[in-house]
Design a protein around this motif. Structure first.
Motif, short mmCIF file in Angstrom:
data_model
loop_
_atom_site.label_atom_id
_atom_site.label_comp_id
_atom_site.label_asym_id
_atom_site.label_seq_id
_atom_site.Cartn_x
_atom_site.Cartn_y
_atom_site.Cartn_z
N SER A 114 -0.24 -5.38 15.35
CA SER A 114 0.41 -6.52 14.73
C SER A 114 0.71 -6.40 13.24
N LEU A 115 0.27 -5.31 12.60
CA LEU A 115 0.65 -5.08 11.20
C LEU A 115 1.46 -3.80 11.03
N PHE A 116 0.98 -2.72 11.60
CA PHE A 116 1.62 -1.44 11.31
C PHE A 116 3.07 -1.33 11.80
N PRO A 117 3.47 -1.88 12.94
CA PRO A 117 4.88 -1.79 13.30
C PRO A 117 5.80 -2.39 12.25
N THR A 118 5.39 -3.49 11.63
CA THR A 118 6.21 -4.10 10.58
C THR A 118 6.20 -3.24 9.33
N LEU A 119 5.04 -2.73 8.95
CA LEU A 119 4.97 -1.82 7.80
C LEU A 119 5.84 -0.58 8.01
N TRP A 120 5.67 0.07 9.16
CA TRP A 120 6.37 1.33 9.41
C TRP A 120 7.88 1.14 9.51
N THR A 121 8.32 0.14 10.27
CA THR A 121 9.76 -0.01 10.50
C THR A 121 10.47 -0.46 9.23
N THR A 122 9.81 -1.31 8.45
CA THR A 122 10.40 -1.71 7.17
C THR A 122 10.52 -0.50 6.24
N ARG A 123 9.49 0.32 6.22
CA ARG A 123 9.53 1.53 5.37
C ARG A 123 10.65 2.46 5.84
N ALA A 124 10.84 2.57 7.14
CA ALA A 124 11.86 3.49 7.65
C ALA A 124 13.27 3.02 7.33
N VAL A 125 13.49 1.70 7.34
CA VAL A 125 14.85 1.20 7.11
C VAL A 125 15.16 1.00 5.62
N LEU A 126 14.14 0.89 4.78
CA LEU A 126 14.36 0.50 3.39
C LEU A 126 15.28 1.45 2.61
N PRO A 127 15.12 2.77 2.71
CA PRO A 127 16.04 3.64 1.96
C PRO A 127 17.50 3.40 2.33
#
Length: 258
Positions: A114-127
């Motif tokens: 419930s936390l890491f999917p949001t952290l990871w996917t946001t990090r992947a799309v941010l650039p």
């Protein structure tokens, strides 16, 4: 509930956890409002749901950064190299019990879910969003940040809220909005893929019943919401109608602020 045809015309959107529940309702509404949508999930049922919408799908496990990169790369390939909206919907309580009954590995599993999917996917799309100097990320949080018998899940969603508030400050100079909808108790169709094991005995059933009672008692409207009500709020936050909203967590819980 009424939709707004054309509200997302020309927009490219990605919805994670889109095989069922709130995520699927969001994907359907975005498609109905003219968005070009990619559905992401680790369950193969997402392929059927995407096909029914005439949309694309990506299979990925977002509990890992590699999975998040796969999801974003695959979505960009299917959306002609552009993402305007990311809805981070992966998450959900696995176990329901008082905190002292959680094993250490169960606590870690709840946070990974419930936390890491949001952290990871946001990090992947941010650039990608920074390079384009535009875009909106809508995180699906929960009013369970203030609730009983799912403390690791509550902590994970508290992390989602903190990510939303802090990243909004970093992303604003690039024209990127980071917002969240904190979902309350929601009536949904039977899940095709279970979040976790069913209660094993009367004690575990009582623990779960207390979550339901506390959730309803904490609302002003004294009821659960619907997936359509959750999707409406999420799509509003993703739309240009919310263009002056960022860093905000909107409670969608019948008056329970979470």
């Amino acid at each position: 509930m009424s939709v707004h045809p054309g509200r997302f015309a020309g927009r490219k959107a990605v919805v994670t956890g889109a095989a069922q529940g709130i995520g699927l309702a969001v994907a359907r509404r975005l498609a109905a409002e003219s968005a070009d949508v990619v559905l992401v999930d680790r369950s193969e049922t997402v392929l059927e749901e995407a096909a029914a919408l005439g949309a694309a799908a990506v299979l990925a496990d977002l509990e890992t950064y590699e999975g998040a990169e796969t999801a974003i790369t695959g979505a960009l390939e299917r959306l002609d190299g552009r993402i305007d909206v990311l809805v981070n919907n992966v998450g959900g309580t696995i176990w329901a019990k008082p905190y002292e009954h959680y094993a250490p590995d169960e606590i870690e599993a709840e946070v990974r879910r419930s936390l890491f999917p949001t952290l990871w996917t946001t990090r992947a799309v941010l650039p990608h969003l920074i390079a384009r100097r535009s875009g909106t990320v809508v995180n699906v949080s929960s009013i369970a940040t203030r609730g009983i018998h799912r403390i690791p899940y509550s902590a994970a969603k508290g992390g989602v809220n903190a990510l939303t508030a802090s990243l909004a400050m970093e992303a604003a100079p690039y024209g990127i909005r980071i917002v969240a909808a904190a979902a309350g108790g929601t009536e949904a169709p039977p899940r095709r893929v279970a979040r976790g094991p069913a209660p094993r005995d009367d004690r575990e059933r009582e623990w779960y019943r207390r979550i339901v009672d506390q959730t309803v008692d904490s609302t002003l409207l004294k009821r659960y919401g619907t997936v359509a009500e959750q999707a409406a709020a999420i799509c509003f936050l993703a739309s240009d109608e919310a263009s002056y909203i960022t860093g905000t967590v909107l409670p969608v819980g019948g008056g329970d602020p979470g």
